[in-house]
Design a protein around this motif. Structure first.
Motif, mmCIF file in Angstrom:
data_model
loop_
_atom_site.group_PDB
_atom_site.id
_atom_site.type_symbol
_atom_site.label_atom_id
_atom_site.label_comp_id
_atom_site.label_asym_id
_atom_site.label_seq_id
_atom_site.Cartn_x
_atom_site.Cartn_y
_atom_site.Cartn_z
ATOM 1 N N LEU A 1 12.801 24.876 53.220
ATOM 2 C CA LEU A 1 11.995 25.240 52.059
ATOM 3 C C LEU A 1 10.666 24.489 52.109
ATOM 4 N N ILE A 2 9.610 25.237 52.218
ATOM 5 C CA ILE A 2 8.290 24.627 52.297
ATOM 6 C C ILE A 2 7.643 24.700 50.919
ATOM 7 N N THR A 3 7.043 23.611 50.502
ATOM 8 C CA THR A 3 6.440 23.609 49.169
ATOM 9 C C THR A 3 5.449 22.457 49.076
ATOM 10 N N HIS A 4 4.574 22.454 48.052
ATOM 11 C CA HIS A 4 3.918 21.169 47.831
ATOM 12 C C HIS A 4 4.399 20.513 46.552
ATOM 13 N N ASP A 5 5.564 20.936 46.117
ATOM 14 C CA ASP A 5 6.117 20.396 44.881
ATOM 15 C C ASP A 5 7.437 19.689 45.182
ATOM 16 N N LEU A 6 7.395 18.346 45.132
ATOM 17 C CA LEU A 6 8.618 17.586 45.428
ATOM 18 C C LEU A 6 9.730 17.894 44.431
ATOM 19 N N GLY A 7 9.343 18.247 43.211
ATOM 20 C CA GLY A 7 10.336 18.564 42.188
ATOM 21 C C GLY A 7 11.235 19.709 42.623
ATOM 22 N N VAL A 8 10.648 20.690 43.259
ATOM 23 C CA VAL A 8 11.405 21.841 43.740
ATOM 24 C C VAL A 8 12.425 21.408 44.784
ATOM 25 N N ILE A 9 12.012 20.472 45.619
ATOM 26 C CA ILE A 9 12.890 20.016 46.699
ATOM 27 C C ILE A 9 14.078 19.242 46.149
ATOM 28 N N ALA A 10 13.834 18.464 45.096
ATOM 29 C CA ALA A 10 14.908 17.656 44.511
ATOM 30 C C ALA A 10 16.118 18.524 44.190
ATOM 31 N N GLN A 11 15.875 19.724 43.694
ATOM 32 C CA GLN A 11 16.989 20.576 43.281
ATOM 33 C C GLN A 11 17.599 21.378 44.422
ATOM 34 N N ASN A 12 16.870 21.553 45.491
ATOM 35 C CA ASN A 12 17.321 22.524 46.487
ATOM 36 C C ASN A 12 17.647 21.977 47.866
#
Ligand SMILES: Nc1ncnc2c1ncn2[C@@H]1O[C@H](COP(=O)(O)OP(=O)(O)OP(=O)(O)O)[C@@H](O)[C@H]1O
Ligand SMILES: [Mg+2]
Lengths: 353, 336
Positions: free
Chosen positions: B216-227
């Motif tokens: 999962l590529i993102t610039h939002d660490l919050g998104v990564i925390a859940q996934n």
């Protein structure tokens, strides 16, 4: 969408009305109209006749009686105000009569009809050849962008673009017809076939069909080159650039990302998108090709629509001018509608309302 | 003590990717390494332009040609080297074994073809199905990604769908052949916040159902925390920190990671407090130094001296392992 196109068709008559009124008015307002021409000619003839007979000068216009003058004016429709004359012309047109040529005293329809086969032949062949060559060439150039094949064809395409069709015509004629003598110098078809209708030619065993066809081809090679060179570069580069844009589009990456072969993706995805700008110009080109170019027709002495229109303007032959104008306007308007239909056909995002 | 580990599904080693540009050859991804276990999840974060998409496209073999190319490194997927694989081989992997969702749902679908025909195409490329069967499968897939009246929607064109719906279509398409790995390149960046949450939840659910791996590529660490289970923090083409997700949140070791964490809006800070941002900008790809590239933006007192030193220009700091699985760029001035 159907309503939109119906509306477009209904808009044709008012548009034509506007165009013809304008041109009719301008033609009437211009100095040196047919009446003045006729008067001048009559005067000159009398002068010369007089000089020969008596060797004495006559006064200006003194030999044309007012009655003669009125007759002439009535003949050319200059005896009433321009709007009444226009109304009369329009009434005739509605009844299917385009009037008679001032100069040749022949019905305008007949004159237009005479050059129709030639114009339709050149128009359609040019259309088919231009699109048939430019689209594949543009595609190859886009896919092989910056290879030797792209560069060499670009040089040729742009050289062609820089040379106007009539200059190319003169050069080709000089070389292939006069110097080498390979190709005929003038006309639409060999003299031996002139004045033979198509059905007649097919039915008549005395006329060899291959011979006729060959004569036609020989005569049309050079003019066709000239016709094509005009829109060739524009169309090829349009196709190339349009396809290049689409090759770099995100949806192409999606298609390849699905596991599709790149070439297949070009055909299935990029191609249709890149045809949208081509479709936009198609209708316009149809009328452009069908109405021909008087310069090319003049050089090759082909009696087509373009030359007819040009000569009629030069001769102040207004009924013919109006007839040609009417017909080419109709073609242009229909062409534009056709373009819109094609665009709507290839692009589902376009919904005319 | 040696332990027999199951081989990872994807193993990227020292990947270097660059582009031919008017300004010369620019390296966009510089020595990136990471693994994704079977069924595992990894999150890749970093600011815009740090090479996340380029990394993803390298795995898929979708780098823009002829400008982009893999300079060195290896990408081993299920025991097979992809970096040097033939185009024909890649075609068998793309779409079938690795699915991808793209950053821009607005332009990722062909505007002149219906959703259905584009979805069916993905299926028919890899599976011997009849058109009818493929159509039914597509309707099922759309249903699964939560598109109402799926059957009717197959006839729709992309412009008739909202951004969120299009991204759902993209997800359905990426999942159609049951890939082992799904690469989601900022799947929600172009969408509004409520839709973002829905799409992420959908991805999460689908991943668990199918048991596939997810990058999962993102610039939002919050998104990564859940996934995601693991995080890869990238900066200017390099990995600067790599760690299990809870460690990153509890004890970030790189100043850049810390900065990213601090710039996530939180509920427990005061309403008036200003959201911290990382000062400075991601450097351009031209004339990048070998040293720690984050140094110019580092508040560390020795940062200025480091930038002036020869080490900044020519010595690449290695990654060190702080605790099992937690790696960070070994350079004093960028460490927490
Ligand atoms: N086709 C290309 N030609 C030249 N440079 C490119 C090309 N594609 C990407 N780059 C460069 O590679 C770098 C990394 O780009 P990339 O798209 O991977 O960033 P990203 O991390 O995905 O950013 P974002 O969050 O904006 O998507 C950028 O500096 C970009 O300028
Ligand atoms: Mg990106």
């Amino acid at each position: 969408m159907r309503d939109y196109f119906i509306r477009r068709f209904l808009l044709i008559p008012p548009t034509l009305l506007g165009i013809t009124i304008l041109v009719f008015f301008i033609a009437r307002a211009m100095p040196g109209g047919p009446l003045e021409q006729a008067l001048m000619q009559a005067q000159m003839a009398q002068q010369m006749g007089g000089e020969m007979r008596m060797g004495q000068r006559t006064g200006q216009g003194s030999n044309i009686t007012p009655r003669q003058r009125e007759q002439l004016a009535a003949l050319y429709g200059y005896d009433k105000p321009w709007y009444l004359a226009y109304a009369q012309w329009l009434g005739d047109v509605v009844r299917g009569d385009l009037g008679k040529s001032f100069r040749y005293q022949k019905p305008v329809w007949e004159m237009i009809g005479n050059c129709m086969p030639v114009s339709i032949y050149y128009g359609l062949v040019t259309l088919v050849l231009t699109y048939g060559v430019c689209i594949p060439l543009g595609i190859v150039k886009a896919i092989k962008h910056r290879t030797w094949m792209d560069s060499t064809s670009s040089v040729l395409v742009f050289a062609g673009y820089a040379v106007p069709g009539y200059v190319l015509g003169a050069l080709l004629l000089l070389y292939f017809s006069f110097d080498l003598g390979w190709l005929p110098r003038r006309g639409f078809i060999g003299e031996e076939y002139e004045g033979i209708g198509l059905w007649q030619a097919i039915g008549d065993p005395a006329i060899s069909a291959p011979g006729l066809l060959w004569s036609l081809v020989k005569h049309s090679i050079l003019p066709l080159c000239c016709y094509m060179v005009g829109s060739f570069a524009v169309l090829t580069m349009l196709m190339k650039n349009s396809l290049m844009d689409n090759l770099a589009a995100d949806y192409m990456r999606t298609a390849v990302g699905k596991g599709m072969d790149f070439r297949k993706a070009v055909v299935r995805h990029a191609l249709r998108n890149s045809l949208i700008p081509i479709a936009t110009g198609f209708g316009n080109n149809i009328s452009l090709f069908l109405t021909g170019s008087f310069l090319i027709e003049k050089i090759f002495n082909i009696n087509g629509f373009g030359l007819l229109g040009f000569n009629s303007v030069v001769d102040y032959d207004y009924p013919v001018v109006m007839g040609v104008l009417l017909l080419s306007s109709v073609l242009l308007l229909l062409g534009n509608i056709l373009s819109d239909m094609l665009v709507a056909l290839v692009d589902p995002r376009i919904r005319f309302t | 003590m040696s332990q027999i580990l199951p081989s990872p599904l994807l193993s990227v080693r020292d990947l270097c990717v660059g582009f031919d540009t008017d300004a010369g050859f620019l390296v966009a991804v510089d020595g990136v390494s990471f693994d994704i276990p079977r069924g595992g999840t990894i999150g890749i974060v970093g600011e815009s332009g740090c090479g996340k998409s380029v990394t993803a496209f390298s795995i898929m073999g979708l780098l823009p040609r002829p400008a982009g190319r893999i300079v060195s490194g290896s990408i081993v997927f299920d025991g097979e080297e992809l970096a040097s694989a033939s185009e024909a081989r890649m075609r068998g992997i793309r779409g079938r074994r690795i699915g991808m969702i793209y950053q821009e749902p607005m332009s990722a679908l062909n505007p002149v073809r219906s959703i259905g025909s584009q979805m069916m195409e993905a299926l028919l490329l890899h599976e011997p199905l009849s058109k009818k069967a493929a159509f039914d499968r597509c309707a099922e897939l759309l249903d699964r990604v939560g598109i109402p009246s799926a059957r009717a929607r197959l006839a729709a064109y992309p412009h008739q769908l909202s951004g969120g719906m299009r991204q759902r279509v993209m997800i359905a398409m990426a999942l159609s052949c049951g890939p082992d790995l799904l690469i989601a390149d900022e799947p929600t960046t172009a969408l509004d916040v409520t839709i973002q949450a829905q799409i992420l939840e959908l991805l999460h659910k689908l991943r668990e159902d199918a048991g596939m791996a997810l990058a999962l590529i993102t610039h939002d660490l919050g998104v990564i925390a859940q996934n995601c289970a693991e995080v890869l923090v990238m900066y200017a083409g390099r990995v600067v920190e790599r760690a299990p997700v809870n460690e990153v949140f509890e004890s970030p070791a790189h100043l850049y990671t810390k900065g990213l964490l601090e710039s996530i809006p939180r509920l427990d800070t005061g309403r008036k407090s200003v959201l911290p941002t990382i000062p400075g900008m991601v450097p351009g790809l031209k004339d990048l130094p070998e040293g720690a590239r984050f140094a110019p933006r580092s508040p560390h007192p020795k940062a200025a001296a480091y930038i002036a030193s020869e080490a900044y220009r020519s010595v690449r700091p290695p990654l060190v392992e702080l605790s099992p699985g937690h790696w960070v760029e070994d350079c004093e001035v960028v460490r927490v």
